[in-house]
Scaffold this motif. Sequence first.
Motif: not given
Length: 334
Positions: A45-52, A54-55, A57-58
Amino acid sequence: MEGRRYAGFSEPPRKRCCRQRLLLVLLGMLTTALWAGLLTLLLLWHWDTMRTLRQLEDSAARNVSQVSRDLHRYQSDQMAQKSQAAQLSRNMQELRARQKQMESQDSELSWNLDRLLADLSDTKSQSESWEGRGWGGGLSVIPEHRPLPAPQGLNQRRAASDSLEKLQEEVEKLRIQILVSKGSACNTCPEQWLHFQQKCYYFGKGAKRWVQARFTCSDLEGRLVSIHSQEEQDFLTKHANKRGSWIGLRDLDLEGEFIWMDGSPVGYSNWNPGEPNNQDQGEDCVMMRGSGKWNDASCRSQLDAWVCERLATCGPPAPSASGDLSEPAPPRGL
């Protein structure tokens, strides 16, 4: 005995202890597996949240950059529009100033043209009056087909009168061009005359020789028609008498050198095949057949029709479609 009997039904203490340890181990393993699964879920969940994040933010950075570029472009366009508006305002002011100057020049030119036309008319009237007193007011036609020779002085005055007439017509054409440029509709013709391309045409009927047709047109304040384009020829063919009409072309002065009544040489031509042939050395005037083709004929011949022309007169200018510029002063009528 009783003690032995109960002893057979009870478990040994060592075996019971091993079972408890096994249960504790199983419980610990189960707990560890649950915590491991929970931790794995939390990490995913943490990894998916961080990826979301980052997306997002981009995407936000791209949107901010695009908005910044759009804002910069909008500001540049706004500045360019302000500059264009200022330039347009200056151009409008210059255009108004030029229009006022042109109106003043047009008024002055129209006044000068009026004076020139009046002077030419007076000069022509005086010349015609003198010619009428000195030569009987017209041409005498001998039985052959050519006019009687006139005195040299009278010929010079007639040439001067013709030149004045041509100059008067050129001035009139210039006046019409000025009025057309100011919005006037130069398409007014007398009753029974037909309008075409700023000229009026009269299709006369009745048996006349060429010279008689010429003077009849002059009495109508016109002249025998001069044809200078295929469009004009098509118009005349459509309305002219089908049995033939006199037109204003002749080679009376020099054999083979045809001249129109407006003084111009033949540019456009529509001769019938084999014409002009000057048959019997006596065909110096030109007729237009019903087909529109031209044919040289004897000036003594009588035709049942002839075609006169004159310049159209001008009416008031049409209303302007825009109120941005001041309206030009209405021209004086011709």
